[in-house]
Design a protein around this motif. Structure first.
Motif, mmCIF file in Angstrom:
data_model
loop_
_atom_site.group_PDB
_atom_site.id
_atom_site.type_symbol
_atom_site.label_atom_id
_atom_site.label_comp_id
_atom_site.label_asym_id
_atom_site.label_seq_id
_atom_site.Cartn_x
_atom_site.Cartn_y
_atom_site.Cartn_z
ATOM 1 N N PRO A 64 0.833 -1.197 0.000
ATOM 2 C CA PRO A 64 0.000 0.000 0.000
ATOM 3 C C PRO A 64 0.875 1.257 0.000
ATOM 4 C CG PRO A 64 -0.027 -1.038 2.161
ATOM 5 C CD PRO A 64 0.828 -1.886 1.291
ATOM 6 N N LEU A 111 5.658 4.518 0.790
ATOM 7 C CA LEU A 111 5.123 3.287 1.365
ATOM 8 C C LEU A 111 4.329 3.646 2.619
ATOM 9 C CD1 LEU A 111 5.304 0.074 1.444
ATOM 10 C CD2 LEU A 111 7.189 0.421 3.031
ATOM 11 N N PHE A 112 3.101 3.156 2.717
ATOM 12 C CA PHE A 112 2.280 3.427 3.902
ATOM 13 C C PHE A 112 2.532 2.328 4.917
ATOM 14 C CE2 PHE A 112 -2.032 2.840 5.933
ATOM 15 C CZ PHE A 112 -1.867 3.872 6.833
ATOM 16 N N ASP A 113 3.077 2.713 6.065
ATOM 17 C CA ASP A 113 3.396 1.712 7.062
ATOM 18 C C ASP A 113 2.821 2.051 8.425
ATOM 19 O OD1 ASP A 113 5.024 0.124 9.047
ATOM 20 O OD2 ASP A 113 5.592 -0.717 7.125
ATOM 21 N N THR A 114 1.939 1.193 8.900
ATOM 22 C CA THR A 114 1.298 1.443 10.199
ATOM 23 C C THR A 114 2.259 1.180 11.360
ATOM 24 O OG1 THR A 114 0.442 -0.792 10.107
ATOM 25 C CG2 THR A 114 -1.047 0.940 9.397
ATOM 26 N N GLY A 115 3.421 0.597 11.060
ATOM 27 C CA GLY A 115 4.414 0.388 12.102
ATOM 28 C C GLY A 115 5.339 1.577 12.291
ATOM 29 N N HIS A 116 5.171 2.583 11.448
ATOM 30 C CA HIS A 116 5.987 3.797 11.522
ATOM 31 C C HIS A 116 5.246 4.807 12.403
ATOM 32 C CE1 HIS A 116 8.145 7.349 10.570
ATOM 33 N NE2 HIS A 116 8.638 6.968 9.398
ATOM 34 N N SER A 160 5.724 10.767 11.128
ATOM 35 C CA SER A 160 4.966 11.219 9.964
ATOM 36 C C SER A 160 5.564 10.698 8.664
ATOM 37 C CB SER A 160 4.949 12.746 9.892
ATOM 38 O OG SER A 160 4.103 13.273 10.860
ATOM 39 N N SER A 207 9.459 9.430 6.572
ATOM 40 C CA SER A 207 10.896 9.213 6.433
ATOM 41 C C SER A 207 11.219 9.391 4.964
ATOM 42 C CB SER A 207 11.284 7.797 6.876
ATOM 43 O OG SER A 207 11.112 7.659 8.260
ATOM 44 N N ILE A 225 8.786 6.648 3.180
ATOM 45 C CA ILE A 225 7.874 5.867 4.024
ATOM 46 C C ILE A 225 7.022 6.846 4.816
ATOM 47 C CG2 ILE A 225 7.710 4.151 5.878
ATOM 48 C CD1 ILE A 225 10.670 3.393 5.047
ATOM 49 N N GLU A 264 1.401 9.082 11.985
ATOM 50 C CA GLU A 264 1.234 10.460 12.465
ATOM 51 C C GLU A 264 0.741 11.399 11.357
ATOM 52 O OE1 GLU A 264 4.430 11.596 15.125
ATOM 53 O OE2 GLU A 264 4.052 13.700 14.686
ATOM 54 N N PHE A 266 -7.193 -5.535 1.484
ATOM 55 C CA PHE A 266 -6.113 -6.330 0.900
ATOM 56 C C PHE A 266 -6.621 -7.221 -0.235
ATOM 57 C CE2 PHE A 266 -4.284 -5.266 5.059
ATOM 58 C CZ PHE A 266 -3.038 -4.810 4.659
#
Lengths: 134, 100
Positions: free
Chosen positions: A12, A32-37, A40, A42, A101, A105, A116
């Protein structure tokens, strides 16, 4: 802000516009959309240079082996739903890494809908969903 | 421009000139505040202006830095998460990889 699923790697991603200190210069990137980041954004070092982002603050992050490494945070403007938002973007210092990434936030006022199965990513303003509920 | 009185010591503290110096000073100030901040403020972010020792706390990095920049618009400041610090990954920083 457009959410997509990248056919090349099935991840995603979000298309956003970023800018720094260069007057009137905006750059469109796919992050890249990362919910673990937890932050806001990188950004690869080359994107930061390209937009003329200014160093704002510094900190430390811990590697898996417990070794601390310095982290540089830059002031970056991001356009989210037509609204310019000032955020802190940490620098991805690995020159081989060219993909930005984005973290949770950046979308703190949104609800992310990830399908998915259909490979769809949509962002809805939280207040719009709350209004519909009422 | 030359200093007319070279023996006179500057009254203003010299701002840190390198990144590691800011990190070291920031960590030292944070360690002194640790007992007052943890665990009550865990998960929030603290920005420290290392020359004055002034701190700004926010729920997010953006919130904490925004209030700090109102007072110190050009200063490079120290930032960290209260409690457990940020983790780095092979992709990036501040990031726990989930799409691999």
């Amino acid at each position: 802000m457009i959410g997509i699923f990248d056919a090349r790697d099935g991840s995603p991603k979000v298309v956003i516009e970023i800018s720094g200190s260069k007057e009137g210069y905006k750059k469109q990137i796919t992050a890249l959309f990362d919910t673990g980041h937890s932050g806001s954004l990188s950004l690869p070092i080359l994107d930061l240079i390209d937009i003329g982002a200014q160093l704002s603050s510094v900190g430390e992050a811990e590697l898996a082996n417990g070794y601390p490494i310095p982290v540089l945070y830059f002031s970056v403007k991001v356009i989210v739903d037509g609204v310019e938002k000032q955020v802190l973007a940490s620098m991805i210092d690995n020159p081989k890494s060219t993909e930005a990434i984005c973290g949770v936030e950046l979308f703190s006022s949104h609800i992310a809908l990830v399908n998915f199965k259909k490979q769809e990513l949509k962002f809805v303003k939280a207040e719009e969903v709350e209004e519909k509920k009422e | 421009m030359t200093n007319p009185n070279p023996e006179e010591k500057p009254t203003q503290p010299k701002p840190p000139t390198n990144i590691q110096e800011i990190i070291d000073k920031g960590n030292k100030i944070y360690d002194g505040l640790k007992n007052a901040l943890e665990p009550i403020q865990n998960g929030k972010y603290i920005v420290i202006e290392v020359n004055s020792g002034k701190q700004f706390i926010g729920n997010t990095t953006d919130e904490a830095i925004a209030s700090a920049k109102k007072e110190f618009p050009t200063q490079i400041m120290f930032i960290r998460r209260i409690g457990q610090g940020d983790k780095a990954s092979r992709y990036s920083l501040n990031f726990n990889p989930c799409y691999q």
